[in-house]
Design a protein around this motif. Sequence first.
Motif, mmCIF file in Angstrom:
data_model
loop_
_atom_site.group_PDB
_atom_site.id
_atom_site.type_symbol
_atom_site.label_atom_id
_atom_site.label_comp_id
_atom_site.label_asym_id
_atom_site.label_seq_id
_atom_site.Cartn_x
_atom_site.Cartn_y
_atom_site.Cartn_z
ATOM 1 N N GLN A 1 -2.560 15.307 4.201
ATOM 2 C CA GLN A 1 -2.200 14.437 5.320
ATOM 3 C C GLN A 1 -3.122 14.680 6.511
ATOM 4 O O GLN A 1 -3.528 13.732 7.199
ATOM 5 N N GLN A 2 -3.456 15.956 6.764
ATOM 6 C CA GLN A 2 -4.313 16.283 7.893
ATOM 7 C C GLN A 2 -5.720 15.726 7.710
ATOM 8 O O GLN A 2 -6.321 15.188 8.653
ATOM 9 N N GLU A 3 -6.255 15.826 6.489
ATOM 10 C CA GLU A 3 -7.597 15.297 6.220
ATOM 11 C C GLU A 3 -7.642 13.791 6.382
ATOM 12 O O GLU A 3 -8.567 13.237 6.966
ATOM 13 N N LEU A 4 -6.602 13.125 5.882
ATOM 14 C CA LEU A 4 -6.534 11.673 6.029
ATOM 15 C C LEU A 4 -6.440 11.276 7.493
ATOM 16 O O LEU A 4 -7.114 10.340 7.943
ATOM 17 N N ALA A 5 -5.626 12.002 8.235
ATOM 18 C CA ALA A 5 -5.456 11.713 9.666
ATOM 19 C C ALA A 5 -6.781 11.831 10.403
ATOM 20 O O ALA A 5 -7.131 10.979 11.233
ATOM 21 N N GLU A 6 -7.546 12.873 10.111
ATOM 22 C CA GLU A 6 -8.822 13.095 10.792
ATOM 23 C C GLU A 6 -9.858 12.046 10.420
ATOM 24 O O GLU A 6 -10.638 11.598 11.262
ATOM 25 N N LYS A 7 -9.883 11.644 9.165
ATOM 26 C CA LYS A 7 -10.885 10.684 8.708
ATOM 27 C C LYS A 7 -10.593 9.266 9.192
ATOM 28 O O LYS A 7 -11.518 8.491 9.475
ATOM 29 N N VAL A 8 -9.313 8.917 9.300
ATOM 30 C CA VAL A 8 -8.948 7.549 9.684
ATOM 31 C C VAL A 8 -8.720 7.418 11.187
ATOM 32 O O VAL A 8 -8.866 6.334 11.755
ATOM 33 N N GLY A 9 -8.354 8.526 11.831
ATOM 34 C CA GLY A 9 -8.081 8.472 13.272
ATOM 35 C C GLY A 9 -6.656 8.077 13.589
ATOM 36 O O GLY A 9 -6.392 7.372 14.570
ATOM 37 N N MET B 1 0.851 -1.197 0.000
ATOM 38 C CA MET B 1 0.000 0.000 0.000
ATOM 39 C C MET B 1 0.884 1.243 0.000
ATOM 40 O O MET B 1 1.635 1.462 0.936
ATOM 41 N N ASN B 2 0.816 2.046 -1.079
ATOM 42 C CA ASN B 2 1.535 3.310 -1.133
ATOM 43 C C ASN B 2 0.589 4.399 -0.644
ATOM 44 O O ASN B 2 -0.286 4.865 -1.369
ATOM 45 N N ILE B 3 0.769 4.782 0.604
ATOM 46 C CA ILE B 3 -0.163 5.691 1.251
ATOM 47 C C ILE B 3 -0.217 7.038 0.553
ATOM 48 O O ILE B 3 -1.298 7.606 0.332
ATOM 49 N N LYS B 4 0.944 7.552 0.165
ATOM 50 C CA LYS B 4 0.979 8.877 -0.448
ATOM 51 C C LYS B 4 0.226 8.900 -1.768
ATOM 52 O O LYS B 4 -0.545 9.823 -2.043
ATOM 53 N N GLU B 5 0.470 7.878 -2.609
ATOM 54 C CA GLU B 5 -0.198 7.830 -3.911
ATOM 55 C C GLU B 5 -1.715 7.722 -3.748
ATOM 56 O O GLU B 5 -2.480 8.389 -4.454
ATOM 57 N N LEU B 6 -2.156 6.878 -2.809
ATOM 58 C CA LEU B 6 -3.581 6.731 -2.565
ATOM 59 C C LEU B 6 -4.192 8.037 -2.047
ATOM 60 O O LEU B 6 -5.278 8.440 -2.455
ATOM 61 N N ARG B 7 -3.483 8.675 -1.123
ATOM 62 C CA ARG B 7 -3.967 9.919 -0.540
ATOM 63 C C ARG B 7 -4.144 10.981 -1.620
ATOM 64 O O ARG B 7 -5.190 11.664 -1.679
ATOM 65 N N ILE B 8 -3.154 11.126 -2.494
ATOM 66 C CA ILE B 8 -3.214 12.125 -3.559
ATOM 67 C C ILE B 8 -4.303 11.774 -4.572
ATOM 68 O O ILE B 8 -5.020 12.643 -5.078
ATOM 69 N N GLN B 9 -4.432 10.470 -4.862
ATOM 70 C CA GLN B 9 -5.431 10.016 -5.820
ATOM 71 C C GLN B 9 -6.843 10.434 -5.406
ATOM 72 O O GLN B 9 -7.664 10.801 -6.254
ATOM 73 N N PHE B 10 -7.097 10.408 -4.105
ATOM 74 C CA PHE B 10 -8.421 10.771 -3.609
ATOM 75 C C PHE B 10 -8.499 12.226 -3.150
ATOM 76 O O PHE B 10 -9.488 12.652 -2.554
ATOM 77 N N GLY B 11 -7.428 13.012 -3.438
ATOM 78 C CA GLY B 11 -7.449 14.436 -3.172
ATOM 79 C C GLY B 11 -7.453 14.808 -1.707
ATOM 80 O O GLY B 11 -8.111 15.774 -1.308
ATOM 81 N N LEU B 12 -6.715 14.052 -0.898
ATOM 82 C CA LEU B 12 -6.689 14.298 0.545
ATOM 83 C C LEU B 12 -5.332 14.827 0.981
ATOM 84 O O LEU B 12 -4.289 14.375 0.491
#
Length: 246
Positions: free
Chosen positions: A14-22, A1-12
């Motif tokens: 780091q802070q948004e991802l952190a808040e949504k996933v916990g 799992m490439n976290i950065k690529e996935l995060r960018i792909q969904f337009g998130l």
Amino acid sequence: MNIKELRIQFGLSQQELAEKVGIPRGRINGWEQRGSKPKVDDHKKLEDFFIHLSKQKLTDIQKEEAEIIGNLEGLLEPENVYKTKSGNEFVDIGNGKIQMNIPLVEHYAYAGYLTGWGDSVFLEELPKHSIIVDKHYRGIYRAFQVRGDSMDNNSRDSICSGDVVVGRSVDKKYWKNKFYLHKWEDYVIIHEGGILVKRITDHWVEQGIIICMSLNTDKSTYPNLELHLSEVYEIYNVVEVSRKRG
């Protein structure tokens, strides 16, 4: 799992991802900077989150495509055509006359109808039978091509093999009351054993049984039948019979 690529792909971010996933933002930043892998618990949270996003994205795409197709169908549909959810189509042909197009179950399609009668896609693919009416009728209508001679007694009441009968559905909520046999005599009955066109002569309400008769006088071949309504899928009262000459 490439976290950065996935995060960018969904337009998130780091802070948004952190808040949504916990998961703390610093931990996410560390994985991206070092290229390291998250531990089992964090990996599971991220995996579930991105799977959910992927499914949601697919759903949104499907909805968008359906909306586009619907809009196109609306543009291509003539203004004088009105369709109902039950599969009927009304076309204004002028002079107060309306062409009503009804799903037609031809005799070779009987077996398919027994399994597909509740499937909107199956019904949409059926051919149409047309009659001329003076208004938009409510309710569910079906047309059936008659098979066999059980309703042929060489009288004006005969319903012959090859005729097309148009029926209006009798809603199941009315099956607990006695049928209006004085108004409607002939019916199309879809039940576990097949599709029948019969005259209902009696309705035993308490027992949930209908007595069905063939008009053909050969009772050894076409005897009266007792049908339990618990084995019946649909009932249509016959409102019109169409016959091709010859």
